[in-house]
Write an enzyme that holds these catalytic residues in place. Structure first.
Site, short mmCIF file in Angstrom:
data_model
loop_
_atom_site.label_atom_id
_atom_site.label_comp_id
_atom_site.label_asym_id
_atom_site.label_seq_id
_atom_site.Cartn_x
_atom_site.Cartn_y
_atom_site.Cartn_z
N CYS A 73 0.83 -1.21 0.00
CA CYS A 73 0.00 0.00 0.00
C CYS A 73 0.87 1.26 0.00
CB CYS A 73 -0.87 0.05 1.25
SG CYS A 73 -2.13 -1.23 1.31
N GLU A 75 0.70 3.89 1.81
CA GLU A 75 1.08 4.38 3.14
C GLU A 75 2.36 3.71 3.63
OE1 GLU A 75 -1.84 3.32 2.09
OE2 GLU A 75 -3.50 4.19 3.21
#
Ligand code: THU
Length: 162
Positions: A73, A75
């Protein structure tokens, strides 16, 4: 029997334009990098941008893989990059945006997945100060969350193992 309740509050803004200037710039960056995501499988493009205590801005995008679980991801790409480039420098604010190429929609704020919440929490605990989150899409409302811990009630952390 005793019951406990956990609640948290967060700010909701009608549009990114209503953010203070520094946050607005950061969110703009998150939106910009969304197009750099490598997401040929999900066609769900996520972009993140964070400002660190030293003033540097670090970005991340989701990086997928033909072996799906190998994908990462946005993040966590960002957090790994930030701590590799600037070890030990706290992350102050992290903005997350996305674009869903499947339906062209991105008006609803995106909240980090469970694994990313756990990763964000580890970074927040390491730096001993909160990471603010700005969540949104390419248009529409923005959620402002002051502390990653709020997103992971009853969290598991290193202190549970000592
Ligand atoms: N994704 C992120 O990058 N961040 C999130 O918070 C949610 C999901 C990515 C992972 C995958 O590449 C795609 O979005 C679809 O799940």
């Amino acid at each position: 029997m005793k019951k406990e309740r956990i609640s948290f509050s967060y700010e909701v803004l009608d549009a990114a334009e209503l953010l203070p200037q520094a946050d607005r710039d950061l969110f703009k960056k998150a939106r910009e990098v969304t197009r750099l995501a490598y997401a040929p499988y999900s066609r769900f493009f996520v972009g993140a941008a964070a400002v660190l205590q030293n003033g540097k801005v670090v970005t991340g995008t989701n990086q997928e893989n033909a072996s799906f679980p190998a994908g990462i991801c946005a993040e966590r790409v960002l957090l790994s990059a930030a701590d590799s480039l600037y070890p030990g420098i706290p992350v102050l604010t992290l903005a997350i945006s996305y674009f869903n190429k499947n339906n062209g929609k991105s008006g609803r704020p995106l909240a980090p997945c469970g694994i990313c919440r756990q990763s964000l929490l580890e970074y927040e605990m390491r730096q001993q100060q909160p990471i603010r989150l700005l969540l949104g899409g390419m248009e529409g409302k923005i959620f402002v969350i002051d502390d990653v811990k709020a997103l992971l009630p009853l969290y598991f952390s290193g202190s549970d193992m000592t």
